[in-house]
Write a protein that holds these residues in place. Sequence first.
Motif, mmCIF file in Angstrom:
data_model
loop_
_atom_site.group_PDB
_atom_site.id
_atom_site.type_symbol
_atom_site.label_atom_id
_atom_site.label_comp_id
_atom_site.label_asym_id
_atom_site.label_seq_id
_atom_site.Cartn_x
_atom_site.Cartn_y
_atom_site.Cartn_z
ATOM 1 N N HIS A 1 -0.225 9.397 19.668
ATOM 2 C CA HIS A 1 -0.437 10.180 18.436
ATOM 3 C C HIS A 1 -1.133 9.303 17.380
ATOM 4 O O HIS A 1 -2.067 9.742 16.713
ATOM 5 C CB HIS A 1 0.901 10.675 17.871
ATOM 6 C CG HIS A 1 1.459 11.871 18.590
ATOM 7 N ND1 HIS A 1 1.941 12.976 17.934
ATOM 8 C CD2 HIS A 1 1.607 12.139 19.911
ATOM 9 C CE1 HIS A 1 2.377 13.869 18.815
ATOM 10 N NE2 HIS A 1 2.182 13.374 20.027
ATOM 11 N N TYR A 2 -0.670 8.063 17.235
ATOM 12 C CA TYR A 2 -1.286 7.149 16.257
ATOM 13 C C TYR A 2 -2.750 6.907 16.588
ATOM 14 O O TYR A 2 -3.600 6.829 15.705
ATOM 15 C CB TYR A 2 -0.535 5.810 16.201
ATOM 16 C CG TYR A 2 0.742 5.859 15.391
ATOM 17 C CD1 TYR A 2 0.739 6.369 14.089
ATOM 18 C CD2 TYR A 2 1.945 5.394 15.911
ATOM 19 C CE1 TYR A 2 1.911 6.421 13.339
ATOM 20 C CE2 TYR A 2 3.123 5.436 15.172
ATOM 21 C CZ TYR A 2 3.098 5.960 13.886
ATOM 22 O OH TYR A 2 4.254 6.012 13.146
ATOM 23 N N GLU A 3 -3.041 6.760 17.877
ATOM 24 C CA GLU A 3 -4.440 6.523 18.277
ATOM 25 C C GLU A 3 -5.306 7.719 17.882
ATOM 26 O O GLU A 3 -6.418 7.554 17.372
ATOM 27 C CB GLU A 3 -4.521 6.277 19.796
ATOM 28 C CG GLU A 3 -3.939 4.939 20.217
ATOM 29 C CD GLU A 3 -3.773 4.782 21.734
ATOM 30 O OE1 GLU A 3 -3.429 3.679 22.169
ATOM 31 O OE2 GLU A 3 -3.973 5.766 22.487
ATOM 32 N N VAL A 4 -4.785 8.929 18.128
ATOM 33 C CA VAL A 4 -5.557 10.129 17.762
ATOM 34 C C VAL A 4 -5.829 10.131 16.259
ATOM 35 O O VAL A 4 -6.962 10.338 15.812
ATOM 36 C CB VAL A 4 -4.804 11.423 18.183
ATOM 37 C CG1 VAL A 4 -5.435 12.658 17.541
ATOM 38 C CG2 VAL A 4 -4.797 11.570 19.698
ATOM 39 N N LYS A 5 -4.780 9.845 15.474
ATOM 40 C CA LYS A 5 -4.949 9.871 14.005
ATOM 41 C C LYS A 5 -5.987 8.844 13.567
ATOM 42 O O LYS A 5 -6.859 9.126 12.761
ATOM 43 C CB LYS A 5 -3.602 9.584 13.324
ATOM 44 C CG LYS A 5 -2.705 10.802 13.281
ATOM 45 C CD LYS A 5 -1.539 10.607 12.347
ATOM 46 C CE LYS A 5 -0.382 9.982 13.105
ATOM 47 N NZ LYS A 5 0.892 10.048 12.385
ATOM 48 N N ARG A 6 -5.869 7.643 14.159
ATOM 49 C CA ARG A 6 -6.758 6.549 13.752
ATOM 50 C C ARG A 6 -8.221 6.862 14.091
ATOM 51 O O ARG A 6 -9.110 6.709 13.264
ATOM 52 C CB ARG A 6 -6.301 5.273 14.450
ATOM 53 C CG ARG A 6 -7.226 4.112 14.281
ATOM 54 C CD ARG A 6 -6.698 2.903 15.023
ATOM 55 N NE ARG A 6 -7.804 2.096 15.506
ATOM 56 C CZ ARG A 6 -7.711 1.188 16.448
ATOM 57 N NH1 ARG A 6 -6.554 0.946 17.030
ATOM 58 N NH2 ARG A 6 -8.764 0.502 16.823
ATOM 59 N N THR B 1 -0.034 16.040 21.022
ATOM 60 C CA THR B 1 -1.003 14.960 20.746
ATOM 61 C C THR B 1 -2.284 15.531 20.132
ATOM 62 O O THR B 1 -2.770 15.037 19.108
ATOM 63 C CB THR B 1 -1.332 14.192 22.049
ATOM 64 O OG1 THR B 1 -0.106 13.769 22.652
ATOM 65 C CG2 THR B 1 -2.198 12.983 21.780
ATOM 66 N N ALA B 2 -2.814 16.589 20.745
ATOM 67 C CA ALA B 2 -4.052 17.204 20.229
ATOM 68 C C ALA B 2 -3.816 17.760 18.836
ATOM 69 O O ALA B 2 -4.722 17.753 17.985
ATOM 70 C CB ALA B 2 -4.526 18.303 21.173
ATOM 71 N N GLY B 3 -2.574 18.203 18.569
ATOM 72 C CA GLY B 3 -2.241 18.798 17.273
ATOM 73 C C GLY B 3 -2.315 17.819 16.117
ATOM 74 O O GLY B 3 -2.278 18.204 14.961
ATOM 75 N N GLU B 4 -2.432 16.527 16.404
ATOM 76 C CA GLU B 4 -2.579 15.525 15.334
ATOM 77 C C GLU B 4 -3.945 15.639 14.652
ATOM 78 O O GLU B 4 -4.086 15.267 13.490
ATOM 79 C CB GLU B 4 -2.416 14.100 15.889
ATOM 80 C CG GLU B 4 -1.004 13.747 16.299
ATOM 81 C CD GLU B 4 -0.060 13.543 15.108
ATOM 82 O OE1 GLU B 4 -0.514 13.542 13.948
ATOM 83 O OE2 GLU B 4 1.144 13.399 15.366
ATOM 84 N N ALA B 5 -4.946 16.115 15.407
ATOM 85 C CA ALA B 5 -6.299 16.234 14.829
ATOM 86 C C ALA B 5 -7.086 17.239 15.663
ATOM 87 O O ALA B 5 -8.040 16.874 16.363
ATOM 88 C CB ALA B 5 -7.003 14.877 14.825
#
Length: 321
Positions: free
Chosen positions: A108-113, A135-139
């Motif tokens: 999740h952090y990787e997606v956000k970053r 996970t996809a829902g983060e971005a």
Amino acid sequence: MSAPTKRVLLAKPRGYCAGVDRAVITVEKALETYGAPVYVRKEIVHNKHVVETLRERGVIFVDETDEVPEGALVVFSAHGVSPAVHQQAAERNLRTIDATCPLVTKVHYEVKRFAKDDYDILLIGHEGHEEVEGTAGEAPESVQLVDTAEDVDKVAVRDPSKVIWLSQTTLSVDETMERVNQLKGRFPDLQDPPSDDICYATSNRQFAVKAMAPECDLVLVVGSTNSSNSKRLVEVALQAGARASYLVDFASEVDEAWLDGVDTVGVTSGASVPDTLVMDLLAWLDERGYGHVDEVTTANEKIVFALPKELRRDLKAKPAV
Ligand code: 0CJ
Ligand code: F3S
């Protein structure tokens, strides 16, 4: 004395990973600390036996937070949730305990970053699986899901020099690398994740199966049909040379006909499977002449995760009895 013809090869590592252990203990401790009922969004882990056992102890499993009474306690499953789910829970004043595996949180952090840095993110994973939804829902605007080989052709990116792939934690290592190579055929500058997203437990269990499968006439994998990592073990066993392989929740599901002409049975289990179920299967096999068991060890796992902070706080506050 000659070696027995009928034997079992038992994979190690198998069964519970650190994230599952933490998630199941979280629900058990929540029951002890706050009393039943405890609500859990989705299955805490994808295992029939675990879910049924917890249900009997007072857990109410729901699909969405709107089924949880206003102000009640809800636990989020090991597979993770999107920020939208956190928000829905806050809007209903729910008390939450997040049992998301720390290795899912890492993705999740990787997606956000990478979304913040304006990358197109190609998330390799299985369509409809709870983990990829979270996970996809983060971005959602930056992530495209790549499941099948056909999906690779459908990907469209804004800048081919700013594309990264990330993945679900419980995929087949080999199949994922195939998908990555296909993607690199289209996007030569595709960046790799900062660290492996397929987790240690998933890859260790596949590696152990690969080691024993060439010697097995049959590989039995204990696990549930909605468990991604368990299903992958059947595929890996077949690809690695086992003559046959099946997924079973319980020993009682094994068809005796599968044993016809079988000398060596490989046994393993997914990361969400309590070892008691494997012991039941070994006892079942023993009754049918497969009493000789050799463990095939390819790694020793020592990872343990701390319980969710919300729970640790309340456990600390609770006076010892
Ligand atoms: O996604 C996870 C955090 C893995 C949890 C353990 O396995 P399981 O069977 O509950 O889930 P998968 O379907 O993801 O393998
Ligand atoms: Fe976590 Fe991997 Fe287990 S992501 S829950 S350690 S299968």
